[in-house]
Enzyme design. Structure first.
Site, PDB file in Angstrom:
ATOM      1  N   GLY A   1      60.276  55.527  44.670  1.00 44.94           N
ATOM      2  CA  GLY A   1      58.892  55.673  45.102  1.00 44.94           C
ATOM      3  C   GLY A   1      58.661  55.050  46.455  1.00 44.94           C
TER       4      GLY A   1
ATOM      5  CE  LYS B   1      62.042  55.568  38.034  1.00 46.85           C
ATOM      6  NZ  LYS B   1      61.727  54.252  38.482  1.00 46.85           N
TER       7      LYS B   1
ATOM      8  CG  ASP C   1      52.955  49.268  45.176  1.00 52.01           C
ATOM      9  OD1 ASP C   1      53.139  48.121  45.617  1.00 52.01           O
ATOM     10  OD2 ASP C   1      53.376  49.659  44.075  1.00 52.01           O
TER      11      ASP C   1
ATOM     12  CE1 TYR D   1      62.997  50.294  35.428  1.00 46.93           C
ATOM     13  CE2 TYR D   1      60.681  49.782  35.753  1.00 46.93           C
ATOM     14  CZ  TYR D   1      61.798  50.525  36.077  1.00 46.93           C
ATOM     15  OH  TYR D   1      61.720  51.483  37.053  1.00 46.93           O
TER      16      TYR D   1
ATOM     17  N   GLY E   1      62.768  50.243  43.575  1.00 56.51           N
ATOM     18  CA  GLY E   1      62.383  48.868  43.883  1.00 56.51           C
ATOM     19  C   GLY E   1      61.522  48.782  45.128  1.00 56.51           C
TER      20      GLY E   1
HETATM   21  P1  FBP Z   1      59.923  52.241  43.123  1.00 57.62           P
HETATM   22  O1  FBP Z   1      61.073  53.083  43.621  1.00 57.62           O
HETATM   23  O2  FBP Z   1      58.782  52.230  44.083  1.00 57.62           O
HETATM   24  O3  FBP Z   1      60.385  50.870  42.705  1.00 57.62           O
HETATM   25  O4  FBP Z   1      59.394  52.966  41.810  1.00 57.62           O
HETATM   26  C1  FBP Z   1      60.083  52.854  40.591  1.00 57.62           C
HETATM   27  C2  FBP Z   1      59.167  52.314  39.516  1.00 57.62           C
HETATM   28  O5  FBP Z   1      59.865  52.241  38.283  1.00 57.62           O
HETATM   29  C3  FBP Z   1      57.903  53.126  39.317  1.00 57.62           C
HETATM   30  O6  FBP Z   1      58.141  54.273  38.547  1.00 57.62           O
HETATM   31  C4  FBP Z   1      57.007  52.116  38.685  1.00 57.62           C
HETATM   32  O7  FBP Z   1      55.655  52.327  38.920  1.00 57.62           O
HETATM   33  C5  FBP Z   1      57.409  50.838  39.341  1.00 57.62           C
HETATM   34  O8  FBP Z   1      58.734  51.004  39.822  1.00 57.62           O
HETATM   35  C6  FBP Z   1      57.367  49.697  38.354  1.00 57.62           C
HETATM   36  O9  FBP Z   1      57.760  48.558  38.996  1.00 57.62           O
HETATM   37  P2  FBP Z   1      57.907  47.169  38.253  1.00 57.62           P
HETATM   38  O10 FBP Z   1      59.349  46.796  38.382  1.00 57.62           O
HETATM   39  O11 FBP Z   1      57.013  46.253  39.021  1.00 57.62           O
HETATM   40  O12 FBP Z   1      57.480  47.330  36.815  1.00 57.62           O
END
Ligand code: FBP
Length: 256
Positions: free
Chosen positions: A225, A171, A29, A140, A198
Site C-alpha cells: 500500500g 500476507k 497515512d 500478523y 509496511g
Molecule cells: P502497507 O503495504 O501499506 O503496509 O499495507 C499492508 C497492510 O497490511 C494493509 O493492508 C493494512 O491496512 C496495514 O498494512 C496494517 O498495518 P499494521 O501493521 O499497522 O496493522
C-alpha cells in the site's frame, strides 16, 4: 478444497495494491491525493496491478471493475486498547455481490483473542470456498507472547498457520533477509505467500530490494500500500515493482 488465486497472477506472480488503511490507521497515512479512493483505483488500473484490496464501503462506491477485487471482511481501528482483535464486519455474500474475486481477513496470531479470529476465519473459508472464492489471510502475530513480529520464527509461524487453517494465500511481514523468508515460504507449503509492504521505506531502492529478496525466497508476490500510493510518482513505482515482481528482473536492471 483449495481455491486457486490465478485471477490475481501474471506469470504465476502477483502484485496487489492494498488500501484498507483508512480504518486500520485512520487518515494519518493519506495526503490530499491518496485520501481519495478514486486516485487509488486509478493507480491500480493504470499501474497494472493484479488486484486491489478494499473494505466494503470503499468497494461499494469506488470499485470500477478494472482490476480483480479482494474485499477485506474484518477490520479494526487503532483507537481501541488491549489485546488486538478484529471481527468480521462484511459477509462473504456481500463481498461477492460487490464483485470480489477473493476475500481477505486479518488474524492477530498470539493475541488473547486469536481463537475468536481463527474460528471466524474457519467459517469464512468454508463459505468462500463453497462459492469458489479464494481466501487471503493477513496473518500478523501481535499481542500475547509476540515480542518482535518480524522475527524469523514468528514470520514462519504466521505462514504455517495459514497452511494449517486452510487459506489459499497469506500476507505476512518481511523477516528481513532471503534465507529467513525462504523458510517462511517453505512453512506455508502450497499456500501462496505475499509480503506485506509496511511503512514507506527510506528510498525506492530499499523497497525494491525487499521485493527482490522475497521473490528470490519463493514468494508469489507482494501486497503493498503505502510504498506505492505515498510515492510522489505511484505509477513509476508500480512500473518498477512490476519489473521485479512480475517480470523477475534484477534490481540493477530496474534501476538503470
Ligand atoms: P502497507 O503495504 O501499506 O503496509 O499495507 C499492508 C497492510 O497490511 C494493509 O493492508 C493494512 O491496512 C496495514 O498494512 C496494517 O498495518 P499494521 O501493521 O499497522 O496493522
Amino acid at each position: 478444497m483449495k481455491v486457486p488465486i490465478d485471477a490475481f497472477l501474471t506469470n504465476g506472480r502477483g502484485l496487489i495494491l492494498a488500501y484498507d488503511h483508512g480504518i486500520e490507521h485512520g487518515p494519518r497515512d493519506f495526503d490530499e491525493r491518496s485520501v481519495d479512493p478514486s486516485f487509488i483505483m486509478e493507480i491500480a488500473s493504470k499501474g497494472g496491478f493484479n488486484g486491489i484490496v478494499f473494505q466494503r464501503g470503499i468497494a461499494e462506491s469506488y470499485y470500477d471493475g478494472s482490476v480483480p477485487l479482494i474485499v477485506k471482511l474484518n477490520g479494526k481501528s487503532e483507537l481501541s486498547e488491549g489485546e488486538p482483535i478484529s471481527r468480521q464486519i462484511c459477509s462473504v455474500e456481500e463481498a461477492s455481490s460487490l464483485g470480489a474475486k477473493a476475500v481477505g481477513y486479518t488474524v492477530y496470531l498470539g493475541s488473547a483473542h486469536e481463537s475468536i479470529m481463527l474460528q471466524e476465519l474457519g467459517r469464512i473459508i468454508q463459505e468462500a470456498h463453497e462459492r469458489t472464492l479464494p481466501v487471503m489471510a493477513w496473518i500478523y502475530p501481535r499481542g500475547g507472547k509476540v515480542e518482535i513480529d518480524t522475527a524469523k520464527e514468528i514470520v514462519a509461524y504466521a505462514a504455517r498457520a495459514g497452511l494449517e487453517v486452510g487459506v489459499d494465500a497469506v500476507k505476512i511481514k518481511y523477516s528481513g533477509d532471503v534465507e529467513s523468508f525462504r523458510w517462511a515460504v517453505k512453512c506455508a507449503g502450497k499456500v501462496r505467500v505475499f509480503m506485506s509492504g509496511g511503512p514507506k521505506a527510506d528510498t525506492e531502492k530499499d523497497f525494491l530490494k525487499q521485493a527482490r529478496e522475497v521473490m528470490d525466497a519463493g514468494a508469489t508476490g507482494i501486497a503493498v500500500g503505502r510504498n506505492v500510493w505515498q510515492n510522489t510518482d505511484p505509477l513509476h513505482m508500480a512500473e518498477m515493482l512490476r519489473s521485479v515482481v512480475i517480470e523477475n528482473n534484477s534490481l540493477e536492471d530496474v534501476l538503470t
